[in-house]
Design a protein around this motif. Structure first.
Motif, PDB file in Angstrom:
ATOM      1  N   GLY A 122       0.803  -1.213   0.000  1.00  0.00           N
ATOM      2  CA  GLY A 122       0.000   0.000   0.000  1.00  0.00           C
ATOM      3  C   GLY A 122       0.837   1.263   0.000  1.00  0.00           C
ATOM      4  O   GLY A 122       0.296   2.365   0.087  1.00  0.00           O
ATOM      5  N   GLY A 123       2.156   1.125  -0.107  1.00  0.00           N
ATOM      6  CA  GLY A 123       3.020   2.288  -0.184  1.00  0.00           C
ATOM      7  C   GLY A 123       4.456   1.935   0.146  1.00  0.00           C
ATOM      8  O   GLY A 123       4.740   0.884   0.737  1.00  0.00           O
ATOM      9  N   ILE A 124       5.372   2.799  -0.276  1.00  0.00           N
ATOM     10  CA  ILE A 124       6.801   2.647   0.002  1.00  0.00           C
ATOM     11  C   ILE A 124       7.349   3.980   0.459  1.00  0.00           C
ATOM     12  O   ILE A 124       7.120   5.011  -0.187  1.00  0.00           O
ATOM     13  CB  ILE A 124       7.572   2.177  -1.246  1.00  0.00           C
ATOM     14  CG1 ILE A 124       7.219   0.735  -1.599  1.00  0.00           C
ATOM     15  CG2 ILE A 124       9.088   2.323  -1.044  1.00  0.00           C
ATOM     16  CD1 ILE A 124       7.817   0.265  -2.917  1.00  0.00           C
ATOM     17  N   VAL A 125       8.070   3.981   1.571  1.00  0.00           N
ATOM     18  CA  VAL A 125       8.833   5.140   2.022  1.00  0.00           C
ATOM     19  C   VAL A 125      10.310   4.801   1.877  1.00  0.00           C
ATOM     20  O   VAL A 125      10.746   3.724   2.315  1.00  0.00           O
ATOM     21  CB  VAL A 125       8.512   5.496   3.486  1.00  0.00           C
ATOM     22  CG1 VAL A 125       9.439   6.601   3.979  1.00  0.00           C
ATOM     23  CG2 VAL A 125       7.068   5.936   3.625  1.00  0.00           C
ATOM     24  N   ALA A 126      11.075   5.698   1.276  1.00  0.00           N
ATOM     25  CA  ALA A 126      12.522   5.516   1.140  1.00  0.00           C
ATOM     26  C   ALA A 126      13.181   6.871   1.403  1.00  0.00           C
ATOM     27  O   ALA A 126      13.423   7.650   0.481  1.00  0.00           O
ATOM     28  CB  ALA A 126      12.885   4.985  -0.240  1.00  0.00           C
ATOM     29  N   LEU A 127      13.427   7.147   2.685  1.00  0.00           N
ATOM     30  CA  LEU A 127      14.027   8.420   3.073  1.00  0.00           C
ATOM     31  C   LEU A 127      15.539   8.255   3.194  1.00  0.00           C
ATOM     32  O   LEU A 127      16.021   7.480   4.024  1.00  0.00           O
ATOM     33  CB  LEU A 127      13.433   8.906   4.403  1.00  0.00           C
ATOM     34  CG  LEU A 127      11.939   9.242   4.387  1.00  0.00           C
ATOM     35  CD1 LEU A 127      11.508   9.807   5.731  1.00  0.00           C
ATOM     36  CD2 LEU A 127      11.604  10.229   3.274  1.00  0.00           C
ATOM     37  N   TYR A 128      16.256   8.954   2.345  1.00  0.00           N
ATOM     38  CA  TYR A 128      17.716   8.967   2.352  1.00  0.00           C
ATOM     39  C   TYR A 128      18.311   7.575   2.172  1.00  0.00           C
ATOM     40  O   TYR A 128      19.322   7.241   2.790  1.00  0.00           O
ATOM     41  CB  TYR A 128      18.235   9.629   3.636  1.00  0.00           C
ATOM     42  CG  TYR A 128      17.649  11.014   3.828  1.00  0.00           C
ATOM     43  CD1 TYR A 128      17.992  12.061   2.981  1.00  0.00           C
ATOM     44  CD2 TYR A 128      16.698  11.259   4.823  1.00  0.00           C
ATOM     45  CE1 TYR A 128      17.430  13.320   3.118  1.00  0.00           C
ATOM     46  CE2 TYR A 128      16.134  12.512   4.969  1.00  0.00           C
ATOM     47  CZ  TYR A 128      16.495  13.535   4.119  1.00  0.00           C
ATOM     48  OH  TYR A 128      15.927  14.771   4.251  1.00  0.00           O
ATOM     49  N   SER A 129      17.684   6.781   1.325  1.00  0.00           N
ATOM     50  CA  SER A 129      18.249   5.469   1.003  1.00  0.00           C
ATOM     51  C   SER A 129      18.629   5.346  -0.478  1.00  0.00           C
ATOM     52  O   SER A 129      19.573   4.611  -0.799  1.00  0.00           O
ATOM     53  CB  SER A 129      17.294   4.345   1.402  1.00  0.00           C
ATOM     54  OG  SER A 129      15.996   4.571   0.933  1.00  0.00           O
TER      55      SER A 129
END
Length: 239
Positions: A122-129
């Motif tokens: 339902g979603g992807i978060v990729a912070l500073y990766s």
């Protein structure tokens, strides 16, 4: 069948973060604290994910925090009511995240090879990766994101930015010997890669450096397009 060898950059990134995991976690126990803009973007992500998760799915689909590090983003998504799990290339980072958040799931893995069925997130978060991913690997990474996302599901990216794309190689951090590449990119560069992968850019935000930061921070929200309607009123195949 022979095991697939991980790309060299992934092996060096994993080894480097294994070496600095404790020091990094001590310095960054929650880098979202006191960051109202980042928290607002995470709230927008949560609402978009909830909307995608109501489109005929059985139960609310999980979201993935990719490059989860110490696990504080995963914990905030959990606190917002989303089923979530974290993924990180560093086994040591995963171990520390599990210690800090024993109620949550964290797995060793890579955004370059997501071991997930199609249309399950339902979603992807990729912070500073994505900052450690070379340019020639970004297209396949974003294509993998699109593959595992449900139609309408969001992606939230955060990365260092500037007036032009750049690269830096570090051999030491926190007193440890490492081999770590950093790539900073303009929002236009990353948006073009997202669109080539079939993801629609929903919003772009550029924040000026704060505190000890030296370069701006960029954030992109993108969506996997919802299935178009056919003449009969039923969802047709996604492009």
């Amino acid at each position: 069948m022979r095991p697939v060898r991980a790309p060299d950059f992934l092996q060096s990134t994993q080894a480097s973060y294994d070496a600095i995991a404790e020091a990094y976690t001590a310095e960054h126990p929650d880098s979202l604290a006191g960051r109202p803009l980042e928290l607002a973007l995470l709230t927008a992500f949560v609402e978009l994910s909830r909307a995608a998760g109501t489109a005929g799915t059985a139960g609310r689909p999980p979201v993935a925090d990719i490059g989860s590090g110490p696990g504080y983003v995963t914990a905030r998504l959990h606190g917002a009511g989303l089923p979530v799990f974290g993924v990180d290339a560093s086994p040591r980072m995963v171990a520390l995240a599990r210690q800090a958040h024993p109620e949550l799931r964290f797995h060793v893995g890579s955004m370059t090879a997501l071991d997930l069925p199609e249309e399950t997130l339902g979603g992807i978060v990729a912070l500073y990766s994505i900052i450690h991913v070379p340019d020639d690997h970004l297209p396949s990474v974003f294509a993998g994101f699109r593959r595992v996302l449900l139609p309408g599901a969001p992606v939230l990216l955060g990365f260092q930015s500037g007036d032009e794309d750049g690269h830096q190689h570090l051999t030491e951090r926190y007193g440890q010997e490492i081999s770590l590449d950093y790539y900073w990119r303009t929002p236009d560069t990353v948006a073009a890669h997202l669109e080539e992968a079939g993801l629609e850019v929903y919003a772009r935000v550029l924040r000026e450096p704060q505190g000890e930061e030296k370069v701006p921070r960029a954030f992109l929200l993108a969506l996997r397009p919802s299935a178009p309607l056919t003449g009969g009123g039923r969802p047709g195949p996604c492009p």
